[in-house]
Write an enzyme that holds these catalytic residues in place. Structure first.
Site, mmCIF file in Angstrom:
data_model
loop_
_atom_site.group_PDB
_atom_site.id
_atom_site.type_symbol
_atom_site.label_atom_id
_atom_site.label_comp_id
_atom_site.label_asym_id
_atom_site.label_seq_id
_atom_site.Cartn_x
_atom_site.Cartn_y
_atom_site.Cartn_z
ATOM 1 N N LYS A 84 29.833 9.930 58.767
ATOM 2 C CA LYS A 84 29.615 9.382 57.426
ATOM 3 C C LYS A 84 29.822 10.475 56.379
ATOM 4 O O LYS A 84 29.678 11.671 56.650
ATOM 5 C CB LYS A 84 28.218 8.788 57.312
ATOM 6 C CG LYS A 84 27.080 9.792 57.317
ATOM 7 C CD LYS A 84 25.743 9.100 57.096
ATOM 8 C CE LYS A 84 24.606 10.114 57.041
ATOM 9 N NZ LYS A 84 23.302 9.469 56.781
ATOM 10 N N LYS A 102 18.614 16.772 64.901
ATOM 11 C CA LYS A 102 18.449 17.986 64.100
ATOM 12 C C LYS A 102 17.809 19.119 64.888
ATOM 13 O O LYS A 102 18.080 20.284 64.626
ATOM 14 C CB LYS A 102 17.632 17.668 62.844
ATOM 15 C CG LYS A 102 18.390 16.769 61.872
ATOM 16 C CD LYS A 102 17.573 16.461 60.631
ATOM 17 C CE LYS A 102 18.378 15.577 59.683
ATOM 18 N NZ LYS A 102 17.612 15.243 58.458
ATOM 19 N N LYS A 152 26.722 15.216 51.979
ATOM 20 C CA LYS A 152 26.651 16.458 51.212
ATOM 21 C C LYS A 152 26.545 17.679 52.122
ATOM 22 O O LYS A 152 26.858 18.797 51.714
ATOM 23 C CB LYS A 152 25.416 16.418 50.306
ATOM 24 C CG LYS A 152 25.610 15.617 49.027
ATOM 25 C CD LYS A 152 26.320 16.434 47.969
ATOM 26 C CE LYS A 152 26.354 15.688 46.652
ATOM 27 N NZ LYS A 152 27.016 16.469 45.605
#
Length: 365
Positions: free
Chosen positions: A231, A151, A234
């Site tokens: 994967k 991230k 959202k």
């Protein structure tokens, strides 16, 4: 090897996982260094308030909680809203997403009489214990975690919260002295951090925390319908990449029609070379409890276009009762507030009792 003085205990506890690989210890020395409290079985898990969960959330986490709920009586399930604000949130949307997540969990079958279902921010002790653990954790230890590396690459302005949220995650688990944590493989290192922090605290103060063990989910990870190398998530902008638990039958069929496959018409299970088709089969397996071999054998007469419709029918059938329950539950906001209030009271009672003891051990009381 002589055991260290009190001054060296904290450093030793931090280095202990690596030292075991290269050093020989007697049984007594291992027991002295690696002490954990023996606690009754208690399960803790958390889920971020991302709104309506998708089928990846359901088969990867929620369905496992439902199975554990049948077998165990001491389970805490937290909607971890403090974790969600590591990235900027619209306050109105965050409140709605939290309600939607709770409604979906109840619609799936989470029973508040068997599982303590609560909102993380309603229990202030999560943040208190997180600060204590932050003072026992080194910066390099946190920076080694893979999710931080991933991230932090995408932005030069990364919040301190994003760096330290694994410590809060450890506090979530250990605040309740949980002994088991159901997680996917991508969260293994975060549970290992909780184990390390339990070890460090027990050494530096007194033996209080148990060693939380990992309960790995059994279902294969459901991948994105549009990018089966990743994967289902959202965070992916394309809404056709995922199937939400409340999608209508028409929406499910449309999304699966557009799911990535390949130019081979036969239905074969080959995750390395046919990622898109393998993902469809994994979804089919999850909905029907059939094996890939059985599904491929039953689908010999189908090409990929026809097979997508077969998968759609299986998904629609699986999600039908969840969707119906959600529609009924989500309309009753007072009921949702009551569930969260009662859950928070139950969680707070455990957290307050443990936090008093923790503060005494640290010297804050």
């Amino acid at each position: 090897m002589a055991l260290p003085t009190l001054k060296g205990k904290l450093l030793l506890a931090r280095l202990w996982p690596q030292m075991q690989k290269y050093c020989r210890f007697t049984t007594n020395q291992k027991e002295e260094i690696d002490k954990f409290a023996q606690c009754p079985m208690r399960i803790f898990s958390g889920i971020q308030p991302t709104g309506i969960p998708h089928i990846g959330n359901y088969f990867g986490a929620i369905s496992n909680w439902l199975e554990l709920q049948k077998e165990h009586t001491d389970i805490l399930l937290s909607v971890v809203d403090l974790h969600s604000i590591t990235i900027q949130q619209n306050p109105k949307e965050l409140r709605k997403n939290t309600r939607d997540m709770v409604a979906c969990l109840l619609a799936c079958g989470i029973d508040p009489n068997k599982t303590i279902l609560f909102q993380q921010s309603d229990v202030k002790q999560h943040a208190e214990l997180s600060w204590i653990f932050s003072c026992l954790t080194s910066l390099p230890r946190i920076q080694r975690l893979p999710q931080w590396k991933e991230k932090s690459k995408s932005s030069t302005e990364v919040s301190v919260g994003l760096l330290s949220y694994p410590i809060l995650q450890s506090a979530d688990i250990l605040l309740y002295r949980a002994t088991a944590v159901p997680v996917g493989e991508d969260q293994l290192q975060h549970v290992q951090l909780a184990q390390d922090l339990a070890r460090i605290f027990n050494h530096n103060f007194d033996v209080f925390f148990p060693k939380p063990t990992v309960y790995l989910t059994k279902t294969k990870r459901i991948k994105s319908l549009r990018r089966p190398q990743s994967k289902m998530s959202k965070s992916e902008p394309d809404t056709k990449s995922r199937i939400d638990l409340t999608d209508s039958p028409d929406e499910i069929r449309e999304k699966l029609k557009k799911a990535v496959s390949d130019f081979t018409s036969a239905i074969t299970y080959d995750p390395e070379n046919r990622e898109g088709v393998a993902n469809l089969i994994d979804i089919h397996c999850a909905c029907t409890d059939m094996s890939p071999d059985v599904i491929c054998d039953n689908s010999k007469h189908l090409d990929t276009v026809s097979y997508k419709l077969t998968v759609a029918d299986a998904v629609i059938e699986k999600l039908k009762p969840i969707r119906q329950n959600y529609i009924a539950i989500s309309e009753d906001k007072e009921y949702l507030q009551k569930i969260l209030r009662i859950g928070a009271e139950k969680a707070r009672a455990i957290a307050e009792d443990n936090m008093v003891k923790i503060k005494e051990l640290v010297g804050l009381k």
